[in-house]
Design a protein around this motif. Structure first.
Motif, PDB file in Angstrom:
ATOM      1  N   SER A 168      61.692  30.126  30.293  1.00 21.46           N
ATOM      2  CA  SER A 168      60.474  30.141  31.102  1.00 21.46           C
ATOM      3  C   SER A 168      59.785  31.501  31.004  1.00 21.46           C
ATOM      4  N   ILE A 169      58.508  31.541  31.366  1.00 19.91           N
ATOM      5  CA  ILE A 169      57.762  32.794  31.333  1.00 19.91           C
ATOM      6  C   ILE A 169      58.410  33.825  32.263  1.00 19.91           C
ATOM      7  N   GLU A 170      58.893  33.403  33.419  1.00 18.01           N
ATOM      8  CA  GLU A 170      59.551  34.346  34.340  1.00 18.01           C
ATOM      9  C   GLU A 170      60.803  34.945  33.710  1.00 18.01           C
ATOM     10  N   GLU A 171      61.582  34.097  33.016  1.00 20.49           N
ATOM     11  CA  GLU A 171      62.768  34.613  32.322  1.00 20.49           C
ATOM     12  C   GLU A 171      62.362  35.566  31.203  1.00 20.49           C
ATOM     13  N   LEU A 172      61.277  35.241  30.506  1.00 20.99           N
ATOM     14  CA  LEU A 172      60.820  36.099  29.409  1.00 20.99           C
ATOM     15  C   LEU A 172      60.355  37.454  29.927  1.00 20.99           C
ATOM     16  N   LYS A 173      59.750  37.474  31.097  1.00 20.80           N
ATOM     17  CA  LYS A 173      59.378  38.761  31.698  1.00 20.80           C
ATOM     18  C   LYS A 173      60.620  39.606  31.919  1.00 20.80           C
ATOM     19  N   GLY A 174      61.703  38.985  32.369  1.00 19.68           N
ATOM     20  CA  GLY A 174      62.959  39.707  32.544  1.00 19.68           C
ATOM     21  C   GLY A 174      63.501  40.241  31.235  1.00 19.68           C
ATOM     22  N   HIS A 196      51.792  40.102  32.638  1.00 14.60           N
ATOM     23  CA  HIS A 196      50.714  39.948  33.609  1.00 14.60           C
ATOM     24  C   HIS A 196      50.236  38.510  33.763  1.00 14.60           C
ATOM     25  N   ILE A 197      50.924  37.571  33.102  1.00  9.13           N
ATOM     26  CA  ILE A 197      50.502  36.179  33.227  1.00  9.13           C
ATOM     27  C   ILE A 197      51.344  35.481  34.288  1.00  9.13           C
ATOM     28  N   ASN A 198      50.818  34.421  34.864  1.00 11.00           N
ATOM     29  CA  ASN A 198      51.601  33.611  35.782  1.00 11.00           C
ATOM     30  C   ASN A 198      51.206  32.145  35.605  1.00 11.00           C
ATOM     31  N   GLU A 199      51.974  31.267  36.254  1.00 10.72           N
ATOM     32  CA  GLU A 199      51.778  29.839  36.039  1.00 10.72           C
ATOM     33  C   GLU A 199      50.398  29.357  36.503  1.00 10.72           C
ATOM     34  N   GLN A 200      49.791  30.096  37.422  1.00 10.38           N
ATOM     35  CA  GLN A 200      48.465  29.712  37.892  1.00 10.38           C
ATOM     36  C   GLN A 200      47.395  29.849  36.804  1.00 10.38           C
ATOM     37  N   LYS A 205      47.054  28.386  28.646  1.00  8.86           N
ATOM     38  CA  LYS A 205      46.978  29.848  28.564  1.00  8.86           C
ATOM     39  C   LYS A 205      48.369  30.445  28.382  1.00  8.86           C
ATOM     40  N   VAL A 206      49.337  29.929  29.147  1.00 10.62           N
ATOM     41  CA  VAL A 206      50.712  30.415  29.027  1.00 10.62           C
ATOM     42  C   VAL A 206      51.235  30.173  27.616  1.00 10.62           C
ATOM     43  N   LYS A 207      50.995  28.970  27.078  1.00  7.16           N
ATOM     44  CA  LYS A 207      51.466  28.661  25.720  1.00  7.16           C
ATOM     45  C   LYS A 207      50.773  29.545  24.685  1.00  7.16           C
ATOM     46  N   SER A 208      49.503  29.836  24.889  1.00  3.77           N
ATOM     47  CA  SER A 208      48.759  30.680  23.950  1.00  3.77           C
ATOM     48  C   SER A 208      49.342  32.094  23.895  1.00  3.77           C
ATOM     49  N   VAL A 209      49.652  32.636  25.067  1.00  9.61           N
ATOM     50  CA  VAL A 209      50.225  33.988  25.122  1.00  9.61           C
ATOM     51  C   VAL A 209      51.627  33.993  24.525  1.00  9.61           C
ATOM     52  N   LEU A 210      52.410  32.962  24.815  1.00  5.73           N
ATOM     53  CA  LEU A 210      53.759  32.866  24.250  1.00  5.73           C
ATOM     54  C   LEU A 210      53.690  32.744  22.729  1.00  5.73           C
ATOM     55  N   ARG A 211      52.751  31.943  22.236  1.00  3.21           N
ATOM     56  CA  ARG A 211      52.576  31.805  20.784  1.00  3.21           C
ATOM     57  C   ARG A 211      52.231  33.158  20.147  1.00  3.21           C
ATOM     58  N   THR A 327      55.583  23.448  19.845  1.00  2.00           N
ATOM     59  CA  THR A 327      54.971  22.982  21.093  1.00  2.00           C
ATOM     60  C   THR A 327      54.888  24.096  22.137  1.00  2.00           C
ATOM     61  N   TYR A 328      55.798  25.082  22.025  1.00  2.07           N
ATOM     62  CA  TYR A 328      55.898  26.181  22.999  1.00  2.07           C
ATOM     63  C   TYR A 328      56.152  25.655  24.419  1.00  2.07           C
ATOM     64  N   LYS A 329      56.860  24.540  24.471  1.00  2.43           N
ATOM     65  CA  LYS A 329      57.308  24.020  25.763  1.00  2.43           C
ATOM     66  C   LYS A 329      58.405  24.929  26.305  1.00  2.43           C
ATOM     67  N   GLN A 330      58.351  25.245  27.596  1.00  5.95           N
ATOM     68  CA  GLN A 330      59.323  26.160  28.188  1.00  5.95           C
ATOM     69  C   GLN A 330      60.219  25.423  29.169  1.00  5.95           C
ATOM     70  N   GLY A 331      61.386  25.989  29.399  1.00  5.36           N
ATOM     71  CA  GLY A 331      62.325  25.441  30.371  1.00  5.36           C
ATOM     72  C   GLY A 331      63.545  24.850  29.712  1.00  5.36           C
ATOM     73  N   PHE A 332      64.617  24.705  30.490  1.00  7.03           N
ATOM     74  CA  PHE A 332      65.892  24.252  29.954  1.00  7.03           C
ATOM     75  C   PHE A 332      65.806  22.782  29.551  1.00  7.03           C
ATOM     76  N   PRO A 333      66.382  22.431  28.414  1.00  5.49           N
ATOM     77  CA  PRO A 333      66.268  21.049  27.919  1.00  5.49           C
ATOM     78  C   PRO A 333      67.110  20.077  28.737  1.00  5.49           C
ATOM     79  N   GLU A 334      66.741  18.798  28.653  1.00  3.43           N
ATOM     80  CA  GLU A 334      67.526  17.747  29.300  1.00  3.43           C
ATOM     81  C   GLU A 334      68.832  17.535  28.533  1.00  3.43           C
TER      82      GLU A 334
END
Length: 436
Positions: A168-174, A196-200, A205-211, A327-334
């Motif tokens: 996740s973006i929060e984990e990546l900030k860490g 400086h990004i957040n989910e809001q 936008k989040v995927k663009s910055v991660l890419r 896809t730049y999908k974030q979060g733990f997989p199922e």
């Protein structure tokens, strides 16, 4: 379509092995042991045995074995045992696929079944979607050998480790706060975009910055990668004297030993570190980034061998394509636990039409039935011994390493003579349910 009697019988298959250098060596490899039993060949103790392939793909075809079984259940081991390829046999007997499979995928199996024995990490990779697969195959057919997509699932046989998808973006900030060397590598401007990004700000936008930051990381110069990895390694070795390193930090040190000065080692900080217990499964859609790290698993996928790589590999790398396709999908997989069908069988249903996998563990003296289904199946005997019947036909002795093809609309019953462990791959049941 009416099947002839011969087309209702189980077909024994002789299968292919892949000796990729990341495979476990000799008798330590389950792939080696299964292949030796399946083919009657000797295991070379110093050679890696990475993948056993069961299916119709031309890079590792299965063949229909013509010879009968000996009375003790062991295959007669002569070269003439191997007849036509399974793909050719299916093309001559297309009704074994069932009407729906034939309409959807033509005269071929839509799935490829494998066993993997992983000693060291596979490449940082993703499999292209259908549209991209067609474009890549047309442009570079020697590198991208298929025009099909390759969704896949790994079902752990042993404890199994993988990197899968982005944290996740929060984990990546860490990560950027705790691994300053990455900021040094990508530059503060890219790092600050993440910090400086957040989910809001919205998913796109989040995927663009991660890419942007991931592309910058994967495109770094060899000199910078070597320097930064050396700094990370030195810092972690010092810090290990005063604190317990995290699982991810320990993994990075392991990967660095396997692939020195490789950007894929650094990129591991960006990915989810997944540990599967035996019987747990992980599925991966098109354009999802992943790398298997260690352990042994059953794998099933759409019939394709398309891989776009960008790290942890001596093979062809295509960083630009990989970074643009994800896809730049974030979060733990199922994680799939499987759905019990009865006391002995669990079914793993990924969200893909091409395949499903059943695991069957049958105690000594027990029996079970696999009801007739509207598509073909491949059975692999992982361990033990038993008797397998197709419909009302005379039973066949099956033992470790046996691989059998069952035509559509064939009921399979099994009796165990010792604890029997087997796996079945078939077309996803949802495809047939949807047509009811």
């Amino acid at each position: 379509m009416d099947s002839t009697p011969s087309q209702k019988n189980l077909l024994r298959l002789r299968c292919s092995v892949q000796n990729y250098d990341w495979g476990l060596k000799g008798h330590d490899s389950r792939v080696a042991r299964l292949y030796a039993r399946n083919s009657g060949s000797e295991t070379r103790p110093d050679s890696p045995y990475a993948e056993l392939w069961m299916g119709t793909h031309e890079s590792g075809p299965s063949f229909v074995v013509q010879a009968p079984r000996a009375s003790n259940g062991v295959s007669v081991d002569v070269d003439d045992d191997v007849g036509v390829s399974l793909k050719k046999w299916i093309s001559e007997n297309p009704n074994v696929l069932g009407d729906k499979v034939l309409r959807n995928w033509g005269c071929d199996l839509p799935f490829l079944f494998k066993v993997l024995s992983v000693a060291k990490a596979l490449s940082i990779q993703a499999h292209p979607n259908k549209e991209l697969a067609r474009a890549l195959h047309k442009a570079l057919p020697d590198v991208y050998k298929d025009d099909n997509h390759k969704p896949e699932m790994a079902l752990a046989i042993t404890e199994f480790e993988a990197l899968c998808g982005f944290i996740s973006i929060e984990e990546l900030k860490g990560v950027l706060c705790n691994v300053p060397e990455i900021v040094e590598l990508v530059g503060s401007a890219y790092a600050n975009q993440i910090l400086h990004i957040n989910e809001q700000d919205g998913e796109e936008k989040v995927k663009s910055v991660l890419r942007s930051i991931f592309t910058q990381l994967m495109s770094a110069s060899k000199e910078m990668i070597t320097k930064v990895l050396s700094n990370i390694k030195s810092r972690l070795q010092i810090e290990s004297q005063v604190r317990k390193l995290t699982d991810k930090e320990l993994l990075v040190l392991r990967l660095e030993k396997q692939y020195p000065a490789d950007v894929g080692v650094i990129s591991a900080f960006f990915f989810n570190y997944v540990k599967l217990n035996p019987g747990e499964a992980l599925y991966l859609g098109a354009d999802e980034l992943h790398a298997y790290v260690s352990g042994e698993c059953i794998e099933c996928m759409a019939t394709s061998d398309n891989v776009v790589r960008a790290g942890l590999t001596p093979k062809h790398r295509d960083v630009k394509t990989l970074c643009s396709m994800l896809t730049y999908k974030q979060g733990f997989p199922e994680i799939l636990q499987g759905v019990p069908l009865n006391s002995y069988v669990r079914r793993y249903l990924p969200p893909f039409d091409e395949f499903e996998v059943d695991q069957c563990i049958l105690p000594h003296g027990a029996s079970t039935v696999f009801p007739a289904v509207s598509g073909p199946s491949i059975f692999l005997v992982m361990a033990g011994e038993g008797i397998m019947h197709a419909g009302s036909s005379k039973g066949e002795v099956v033992t470790e390493g046996d691989v059998l093809f069952a035509p559509a609309n064939t009921e399979i019953s099994i009796e165990s003579e010792s604890e029997l462990q087997l796996y079945r791959a078939g077309v996803n049941d949802r495809l047939f349910q949807a047509s009811l």
